[in-house]
Design an enzyme around this catalytic site. Structure first.
Site, PDB file in Angstrom:
ATOM      1  N   ASN A  26      39.464  44.413  57.237  1.00 12.92           N
ATOM      2  CA  ASN A  26      39.704  43.510  55.771  1.00 12.92           C
ATOM      3  C   ASN A  26      41.066  43.387  55.788  1.00 12.92           C
ATOM      4  OD1 ASN A  26      39.819  42.760  53.251  1.00 12.92           O
ATOM      5  ND2 ASN A  26      39.302  44.470  52.209  1.00 12.92           N
ATOM      6  N   LYS A  28      42.597  41.161  53.806  1.00 14.65           N
ATOM      7  CA  LYS A  28      42.809  41.142  52.304  1.00 14.65           C
ATOM      8  C   LYS A  28      43.688  39.615  52.044  1.00 14.65           C
ATOM      9  CE  LYS A  28      42.572  46.047  51.667  1.00 14.65           C
ATOM     10  NZ  LYS A  28      42.704  47.076  50.718  1.00 14.65           N
ATOM     11  N   HIS A 111      34.191  44.427  46.991  1.00 17.86           N
ATOM     12  CA  HIS A 111      35.366  45.325  47.218  1.00 17.86           C
ATOM     13  C   HIS A 111      36.137  45.873  45.799  1.00 17.86           C
ATOM     14  CE1 HIS A 111      39.462  46.672  48.670  1.00 17.86           C
ATOM     15  NE2 HIS A 111      38.818  46.755  49.944  1.00 17.86           N
ATOM     16  N   GLU A 113      39.066  45.912  44.899  1.00 19.21           N
ATOM     17  CA  GLU A 113      39.900  44.940  44.475  1.00 19.21           C
ATOM     18  C   GLU A 113      39.549  43.973  43.681  1.00 19.21           C
ATOM     19  OE1 GLU A 113      42.205  44.627  48.175  1.00 19.21           O
ATOM     20  OE2 GLU A 113      42.664  46.847  47.922  1.00 19.21           O
ATOM     21  N   GLU A 183      33.720  53.079  50.244  1.00 22.15           N
ATOM     22  CA  GLU A 183      35.384  53.116  50.054  1.00 22.15           C
ATOM     23  C   GLU A 183      35.687  53.839  48.656  1.00 22.15           C
ATOM     24  OE1 GLU A 183      37.023  49.819  52.704  1.00 22.15           O
ATOM     25  OE2 GLU A 183      36.979  49.044  50.582  1.00 22.15           O
ATOM     26  N   GLY A 189      44.312  51.844  50.668  1.00 23.62           N
ATOM     27  CA  GLY A 189      45.646  51.566  50.565  1.00 23.62           C
ATOM     28  C   GLY A 189      46.819  52.734  50.176  1.00 23.62           C
ATOM     29  N   SER A 229      42.158  54.198  54.051  1.00 29.21           N
ATOM     30  CA  SER A 229      43.052  54.656  54.684  1.00 29.21           C
ATOM     31  C   SER A 229      42.693  54.996  56.029  1.00 29.21           C
ATOM     32  CB  SER A 229      43.961  55.654  53.923  1.00 29.21           C
ATOM     33  OG  SER A 229      44.525  55.277  52.835  1.00 29.21           O
ATOM     34  N   GLY A 251      44.656  48.052  55.942  1.00 28.18           N
ATOM     35  CA  GLY A 251      46.156  48.007  56.630  1.00 28.18           C
ATOM     36  C   GLY A 251      46.628  48.115  58.093  1.00 28.18           C
TER      37      GLY A 251
END
Ligand code: PGA
Length: 268
Positions: A26, A28, A111, A113, A183, A189, A229, A251
């Site tokens: 992902n 982002k 997601h 976010e 998640e 993150g 993570s 990430g």
């Protein structure tokens, strides 16, 4: 090692073979089209022999470049959101049909976010999921609790509810177009990964929820990922869990060697 397990545990491990392991990056809101091409070109040779499905979830603007760069490879392209109507007066939106027409196969939906910053709710995640499936995409539906919800002890109920609402109206036949990503919001993150046991427990709750709706056999066929993570160092332990079938990677998906290590761990 299998013969040291109880018959119940053995059953779980055998069931794990029923579904495909899926590692999805992902990205982002990262990478321009040129940078996307460069990153995919770096990832491609490292994952060419992957024993799992490999997906890159790129920003809308990078989709043409990503489709071009992945052509003829074992990497599929995912979007990170879509709107459920085919077309119309919806300024700023991109429809599932538009994505499918371009050659996109997957779409990340719900997601945290999107839920936190852009107003997505369980109800809109459900509409997006139905729209994505209708258009022929596979939906990667994200669910997960916040830290305060975990501390309140409502993780399992909450995640079961998010799963049920997201899949409202999805038929048993359409379940093959669904991947669920667990998640935990507190792990995204933050560098704080759920323990392998925590990840497996909630993934098992999601599978039990699917079994309640669609039956055990259908639930056993659904890929359930963990995300939050996950990295080159912890992927192997997380992915070894009986109900964790893959990862949604933020990430670490932006660093080709790290992403490739996660793919390698999922291929075992
Ligand atoms: P992270 O993100 O791996 O950077 O925690 C995961 C995600 O948001 O999908």
């Amino acid at each position: 090692m299998l013969w040291t397990l109880s018959s119940n545990e053995r059953l779980v491990y055998m069931n794990k073979n029923l579904r495909s392991a899926v590692i999805a990056g992902n990205w982002k809101m990262n990478k321009t089209p040129d940078e996307a091409t460069a990153l995919i070109n770096e990832i491609k040779p490292l994952v060419a022999d992957a024993g799992c499905k490999v997906i890159v979830g790129v920003p809308f603007i990078d989709i043409p470049a990503a489709l071009e760069a992945t052509k003829g490879s074992n990497i599929a392209v995912s979007a990170q959101n879509c709107y459920w109507k085919e077309s119309g007066a919806f300024t700023g939106e991109v429809s599932a049909k538009m994505l499918k027409t371009m050659g996109v196969e997957y779409c990340i939906l719900g997601h945290s976010e999107r839920r936190t910053y852009f107003g997505d709710t369980d109800a809109t995640v459900n509409q997006r999921t139905l729209g994505a499936i209708e258009a022929g995409l596979t939906a990667i539906v994200c669910v997960g609790e916040t830290l305060s919800q975990r501390e309140q002890g409502i993780t399992n109920e909450l995640v079961a509810m998010q799963t049920k609402i997201a899949l409202g109206g999805v038929s048993a036949e359409q379940l093959s177009q669904i991947i669920i990503a667990y998640e935990p919001v507190w792990a995204i993150g933050t560098g704080k990964t759920a323990t392998a046991e925590q990840a497996n427990e909630v993934c098992a709750v999601i599978r039990a929820t699917l079994a309640e709706i669609y039956g055990r056999e259908a639930a056993d066929g659904v890929t359930i990922q963990y995300g939050g993570s996950m990295n080159a160092g912890n992927a192997e332990e997380l992915l070894a869990q009986p109900d964790v079938d893959g990862g949604l990677i933020g990430g670490a998906s932006l660093k080709a060697p790290d992403f490739a290590k996660i793919v390698e761990a999922a291929s075992k």
